[in-house]
Design a protein around this motif. Structure first.
Motif, PDB file in Angstrom:
ATOM      1  N   LEU B  44       0.871  -1.172   0.000  1.00 48.20           N
ATOM      2  CA  LEU B  44       0.000   0.000   0.000  1.00 48.20           C
ATOM      3  C   LEU B  44       0.907   1.221   0.000  1.00 48.20           C
ATOM      4  CD1 LEU B  44      -2.525  -1.055   2.783  1.00 48.20           C
ATOM      5  CD2 LEU B  44      -2.951  -1.018   0.325  1.00 48.20           C
ATOM      6  N   LEU B  45       0.754   2.021  -1.016  1.00 49.39           N
ATOM      7  CA  LEU B  45       1.626   3.168  -1.185  1.00 49.39           C
ATOM      8  C   LEU B  45       0.760   4.413  -1.245  1.00 49.39           C
ATOM      9  CD1 LEU B  45       4.582   4.026  -1.876  1.00 49.39           C
ATOM     10  CD2 LEU B  45       3.996   3.724  -4.263  1.00 49.39           C
ATOM     11  N   GLY B  46       1.198   5.460  -0.581  1.00 50.52           N
ATOM     12  CA  GLY B  46       0.412   6.686  -0.672  1.00 50.52           C
ATOM     13  C   GLY B  46       0.949   7.725   0.292  1.00 50.52           C
ATOM     14  N   PRO B  47       0.535   8.967   0.120  1.00 54.68           N
ATOM     15  CA  PRO B  47       1.040  10.035   0.979  1.00 54.68           C
ATOM     16  C   PRO B  47       0.498   9.913   2.399  1.00 54.68           C
ATOM     17  CG  PRO B  47      -0.668  10.867  -0.475  1.00 54.68           C
ATOM     18  CD  PRO B  47      -0.418   9.461  -0.882  1.00 54.68           C
ATOM     19  N   PHE B 199       2.370  -4.586   2.957  1.00 58.36           N
ATOM     20  CA  PHE B 199       3.468  -3.711   3.324  1.00 58.36           C
ATOM     21  C   PHE B 199       3.049  -2.277   3.051  1.00 58.36           C
ATOM     22  CE2 PHE B 199       7.681  -1.895   2.277  1.00 58.36           C
ATOM     23  CZ  PHE B 199       8.422  -2.353   3.348  1.00 58.36           C
ATOM     24  N   VAL B 200       3.205  -1.438   4.041  1.00 56.11           N
ATOM     25  CA  VAL B 200       2.870  -0.027   3.855  1.00 56.11           C
ATOM     26  C   VAL B 200       4.149   0.769   3.768  1.00 56.11           C
ATOM     27  CG1 VAL B 200       2.024   2.002   5.066  1.00 56.11           C
ATOM     28  CG2 VAL B 200       0.598  -0.018   4.914  1.00 56.11           C
ATOM     29  N   THR B 201       4.243   1.630   2.806  1.00 58.25           N
ATOM     30  CA  THR B 201       5.437   2.465   2.720  1.00 58.25           C
ATOM     31  C   THR B 201       5.125   3.802   2.048  1.00 58.25           C
ATOM     32  OG1 THR B 201       7.720   2.545   1.949  1.00 58.25           O
ATOM     33  CG2 THR B 201       6.156   1.410   0.551  1.00 58.25           C
ATOM     34  N   HIS B 202       5.992   4.760   2.363  1.00 57.14           N
ATOM     35  CA  HIS B 202       5.976   6.044   1.660  1.00 57.14           C
ATOM     36  C   HIS B 202       6.926   6.003   0.482  1.00 57.14           C
ATOM     37  CE1 HIS B 202       4.818   8.316   5.468  1.00 57.14           C
ATOM     38  NE2 HIS B 202       3.946   8.661   4.566  1.00 57.14           N
ATOM     39  N   ASP B 203       7.833   5.003   0.536  1.00 56.38           N
ATOM     40  CA  ASP B 203       9.018   5.033  -0.306  1.00 56.38           C
ATOM     41  C   ASP B 203       8.739   4.294  -1.609  1.00 56.38           C
ATOM     42  OD1 ASP B 203      11.404   4.520  -1.542  1.00 56.38           O
ATOM     43  OD2 ASP B 203      12.505   4.173   0.321  1.00 56.38           O
ATOM     44  N   GLN B 204       8.671   5.028  -2.695  1.00 54.64           N
ATOM     45  CA  GLN B 204       8.288   4.411  -3.961  1.00 54.64           C
ATOM     46  C   GLN B 204       9.342   3.432  -4.462  1.00 54.64           C
ATOM     47  OE1 GLN B 204       9.243   6.661  -7.217  1.00 54.64           O
ATOM     48  NE2 GLN B 204       9.319   8.611  -6.160  1.00 54.64           N
ATOM     49  N   VAL B 240      -1.214   9.308  -9.535  1.00 53.29           N
ATOM     50  CA  VAL B 240      -0.338   8.136  -9.479  1.00 53.29           C
ATOM     51  C   VAL B 240       0.965   8.428 -10.204  1.00 53.29           C
ATOM     52  CG1 VAL B 240      -0.090   5.720 -10.152  1.00 53.29           C
ATOM     53  CG2 VAL B 240      -2.281   6.551  -9.299  1.00 53.29           C
ATOM     54  N   ALA B 241       0.860   9.032 -11.382  1.00 59.96           N
ATOM     55  CA  ALA B 241       2.055   9.341 -12.159  1.00 59.96           C
ATOM     56  C   ALA B 241       2.994  10.244 -11.372  1.00 59.96           C
ATOM     57  CB  ALA B 241       1.648  10.008 -13.468  1.00 59.96           C
ATOM     58  N   ASP B 242       2.434  11.212 -10.671  1.00 59.57           N
ATOM     59  CA  ASP B 242       3.240  12.142  -9.884  1.00 59.57           C
ATOM     60  C   ASP B 242       3.851  11.459  -8.673  1.00 59.57           C
ATOM     61  OD1 ASP B 242       3.471  14.574 -11.028  1.00 59.57           O
ATOM     62  OD2 ASP B 242       1.507  15.286 -10.335  1.00 59.57           O
ATOM     63  N   PHE B 243       3.059  10.544  -8.075  1.00 60.57           N
ATOM     64  CA  PHE B 243       3.517   9.959  -6.820  1.00 60.57           C
ATOM     65  C   PHE B 243       4.623   8.943  -7.057  1.00 60.57           C
ATOM     66  CE2 PHE B 243       3.385   7.584  -2.888  1.00 60.57           C
ATOM     67  CZ  PHE B 243       3.352   8.630  -1.992  1.00 60.57           C
ATOM     68  N   ILE B 244       4.526   8.200  -8.192  1.00 58.49           N
ATOM     69  CA  ILE B 244       5.533   7.187  -8.476  1.00 58.49           C
ATOM     70  C   ILE B 244       6.510   7.762  -9.480  1.00 58.49           C
ATOM     71  CG2 ILE B 244       5.916   4.861  -9.324  1.00 58.49           C
ATOM     72  CD1 ILE B 244       3.933   4.262  -7.495  1.00 58.49           C
ATOM     73  N   GLY B 245       7.707   7.998  -9.048  1.00 50.42           N
ATOM     74  CA  GLY B 245       8.705   8.557  -9.951  1.00 50.42           C
ATOM     75  C   GLY B 245       8.398  10.007 -10.253  1.00 50.42           C
ATOM     76  N   ILE B 246       9.207  10.585 -11.121  1.00 50.90           N
ATOM     77  CA  ILE B 246       8.985  11.972 -11.509  1.00 50.90           C
ATOM     78  C   ILE B 246       8.232  11.939 -12.829  1.00 50.90           C
ATOM     79  CG2 ILE B 246      10.104  14.179 -12.021  1.00 50.90           C
ATOM     80  CD1 ILE B 246      12.604  13.015 -10.597  1.00 50.90           C
ATOM     81  N   CYS B 247       7.294  12.831 -12.994  1.00 50.19           N
ATOM     82  CA  CYS B 247       6.551  12.858 -14.251  1.00 50.19           C
ATOM     83  C   CYS B 247       6.323  14.311 -14.652  1.00 50.19           C
ATOM     84  CB  CYS B 247       5.220  12.120 -14.093  1.00 50.19           C
ATOM     85  SG  CYS B 247       4.468  11.696 -15.659  1.00 50.19           S
ATOM     86  N   ASN B 248       6.621  14.618 -15.900  1.00 51.70           N
ATOM     87  CA  ASN B 248       6.339  15.953 -16.432  1.00 51.70           C
ATOM     88  C   ASN B 248       4.935  15.967 -16.983  1.00 51.70           C
ATOM     89  OD1 ASN B 248       9.115  17.133 -16.302  1.00 51.70           O
ATOM     90  ND2 ASN B 248       9.532  15.370 -17.631  1.00 51.70           N
TER      91      ASN B 248
END
Ligand SMILES: Nc1ncnc2c1ncn2[C@@H]1O[C@H](COP(=O)(O)OP(=O)(O)OP(=O)(O)O)[C@@H](O)[C@H]1O
Ligand SMILES: [Mg+2]
Lengths: 292, 335
Positions: B44-47, B199-204, B240-248
């Motif tokens: 589970l990933l999220g801010p 598994f819960v994490t902030h870390d992508q 999602v695009a912003d949260f995982i990796g960098i996205c323009n």
């Protein structure tokens, strides 16, 4: 740095003075008196003697012979028994109360705390008298029992160990509840969740996590109940009608009507020793654990 | 193997959790449905504040869902109290028992289940070795560092061999090296024990490298569920695009495309040329980062984007360039 260090003893002096005047001096006086000779009907005089301590165990008969007399020891035993029982009962009743209070929503807790302290708003003497109104033959309890037909004649409740014990329990229960509550309120309840996540039932969680973590509060509460109840004076006097004498009454009697100050002082020293023994037993954590 | 395919793992059906609060009810988890396979490494990933911990707590039985149901191997576990669920948690706050030694902490779960002492002793020893704390068994939790405490919490949960292990940011207090080691260790454990890991994490990076599947959460909702690659390559939403990796993200028109939505692309998917390309711009900054070099480019419409190249390019600040992006790498998000 240097200045602060020099100032420290000076800053401590008010504390030392208060301790000296209010704590050490009366204690030394009592210990000193206990080694002196009685001057009837009150006061002490020289020479120094162990007579007062001998009186704890022996009585002097008409011929001047010393005979073993257990009456004082029996009073000690009874005091110890009643105070111990009172401590256990206060703990049994007080822990669930404190637990209940600590698990209320925060806004409600202050209200409960206030309710627990309400008895303190009135003098203990008056509150003890009001127990007489409840317990005596024409009192509240007997009135209810008889008017509902449960009994036809009054049950004697007053002047018994039961009445004294009840009075003690009533008087000192808040002293048990408040420290335990303060402890429980600060407790990390996430540990309780962790225990239940790790297969502990609510009862196991209570025994293995909550109670051990509340031990400082339980210990403080037990001491606060045990010490005043073993030296208690009002409940045995009023509810025990003076027949169920405890150490406090005996000491009062010796300093008052009895006029034997050295024996009274020796009895006080005995009380202190009993309290110390009681505390030693309690502070061995196991001792308390078994009470819970 | 047959048994494994028969059991259907953990099914979370339209679960919501609402907390009362002075400012009105808070919907911490909002209508979440998930199916987690047996022996899956599910992340589970999220801010912060998106409801990850709340969802875990409902699986553990520490919070009761306001609505919805949770099935474990086809059995509704809603009526089971936490202590009857074959689920263990590594808490975000560790929640070690401060009055017990490390050994007693780890043995707690097995003791409560009434396991024989010899079995407990053996399992505790193995668990201590697993988290590399063999010599710390007699310490009290307060005498351990944060990272060591976290490992005790991990051992305390793992030693019970639950069906599901819930890990709430369980590696966050470890230093980089130990963290990488524990990541590998956790993956190995998960494969070998057959335990399902949630598994819960902030870390992508952690999420991408360890997970079989990831659920990206946003404000109590699941924004997307998929394998790490699906999530990275085809993010369902801009969030999602912003949260995982960098996205323009730029307007389609800035890339010379005929569309009125925003178009996204990853810094490493795009490159630039001094010749013809998709959109024109000027280089504003060049950031040398060792393995890669970042180029900050201001497009003609005024939007600023970041590109990364493995090898430094022969350009200077203020040079005019055009973007080159393979069409299949463009991200068109629905939201
Ligand atoms: N007991 C509670 N009472 C009121 N609100 C709560 C409670 N627990 C959580 N919340 C709220 O629910 C939301 C989700 O919280 P949660 O702890 O699940 O977030 P999270 O995703 O785990 O965040 P983090 O990554 O910071 O740990 C937050 O807005 C939080 O304020
Ligand atoms: Mg959390």
């Amino acid at each position: 740095m240097h200045g602060v260090r020099n100032a420290a003893p000076w800053l401590l002096s008010p504390f030392l003075m208060i301790m000296g005047v209010f704590f050490a001096a009366p204690l030394l006086l009592v210990v000193g008196y206990s080694f002196m000779t009685a001057h009837y009907p009150g006061g002490v005089e020289f020479p120094l003697t162990l007579d007062a301590y001998v009186k704890i165990f022996y009585d002097t008969d008409f011929d001047g012979n010393k005979v073993f007399d257990p009456s004082f020891l029996l009073i000690c035993w009874k005091s110890l028994k009643l105070a111990g029982l009172c401590t256990i009962l206060c703990l049994r009743a007080g822990f669930p109360m404190a637990y209940f209070m600590a698990t209320r929503p925060p806004q409600q807790r202050n209200l409960w705390m206030m309710l627990v302290t309400i008895p303190f708003w009135t003098n203990l003497l008056i509150r003890t008298y009001s127990w007489i109104l409840i317990l005596r033959d024409e009192g509240l309890v007997n009135n209810i029992l008889m008017s509902t037909g449960i009994t036809s004649s009054p049950i004697t409740l007053m002047c018994s160990d039961f009445a004294v014990g009840l009075g003690l329990l009533y008087s000192y229960l808040p002293f048990m509840v408040l420290p335990i509550y303060a402890n429980l309120e600060r407790m990390d309840w996430r540990l309780v969740e962790a225990a239940s996540d790790l297969y502990a039932t609510r009862w196991q969680t209570l025994r293995k996590v909550t109670i051990p973590l509340t031990m400082p509060g339980i210990l403080a509460g037990s001491i606060l109940v045990f010490i005043p109840s073993i030296g208690s004076f009002l409940a045995p006097q009023l509810l025990g009608c003076g027949q169920q004498m405890m150490l406090g009454n005996k000491i009062e009697n010796l300093f008052g009507q009895g006029g034997d100050w050295p024996f009274g002082s020796a009895a006080s020293v005995a009380l202190m020793i009993i309290v110390m023994i009681g505390l030693m037993i309690m502070s061995r954590r196991g001792g308390i654990k078994e009470l819970v | 193997m047959i048994l494994k395919t028969m059991s259907s793992g953990l099914v979370i059906q339209t679960v919501s959790k609402t907390f009362p609060s002075p400012t009105g009810p808070v919907r911490a988890v909002d209508n979440v449905s998930l199916t987690i396979q047996p022996n899956e490494f599910f992340t589970l990933l999220g801010p912060s504040g998106c409801g990850k911990t709340t969802l875990l707590r409902m699986i553990a039985g520490l919070d009761i869902p306001t609505s919805g149901s949770i099935l474990l191997d086809n059995q509704d576990i809603a009526p089971l109290p936490a202590y009857q669920r074959p689920v263990n948690t590594v808490f975000q706050s560790y929640a070690l028992f401060p009055h017990m030694t490390v050994t007693d902490n780890i043995a707690f779960g097995m003791k409560m289940q009434g396991k024989p002492k010899t079995e407990i002793d053996k399992a505790v020893k193995e668990a201590l070795a697993l988290v590399r704390l063999d010599d710390k068994g007699e310490r009290m939790p307060a005498q351990l560092s944060g990272g060591q405490q976290q490992r005790v919490a991990l051992a305390r949960a793992l030693v019970n061999h639950p069906k599901i292990l819930l890990l709430d940011e369980s590696l966050s207090a470890l230093d980089y090296k130990l963290r990488k080691e524990m990541q590998i260790e956790l993956k190995r454990l998960q494969r070998e024990t057959g335990i399902t890991f949630i598994f819960v994490t902030h870390d992508q990076d952690e999420a991408l490298s360890m997970s079989d599947r990831i659920a990206v959460m946003e404000k109590g909702n699941v924004a997307q569920i998929g394998t790490p690659q699906e999530i990275y390559d085809r993010p369902a939403t801009r969030f999602v695009a912003d949260f995982i990796g960098i996205c323009n993200f730029v307007k389609a028109s800035s890339l010379g495309l005929n569309d009125n939505c925003d178009i996204g692309f990853r810094p490493e998917d795009a490159s630039f040329t001094v010749g013809r390309g998709m959109g024109k711009g000027n280089i504003r900054h060049i950031n040398y980062r060792g393995a890669v070099t970042h180029y900050i480019i201001e497009l003609e419409g005024g939007e600023t984007i970041t590109l990364s190249e493995d090898d430094p390019q022969n350009v200077e600040v203020n040079d005019a360039v055009s973007l080159v992006i393979p069409p299949e790498r463009l991200i068109r998000c629905t939201a």
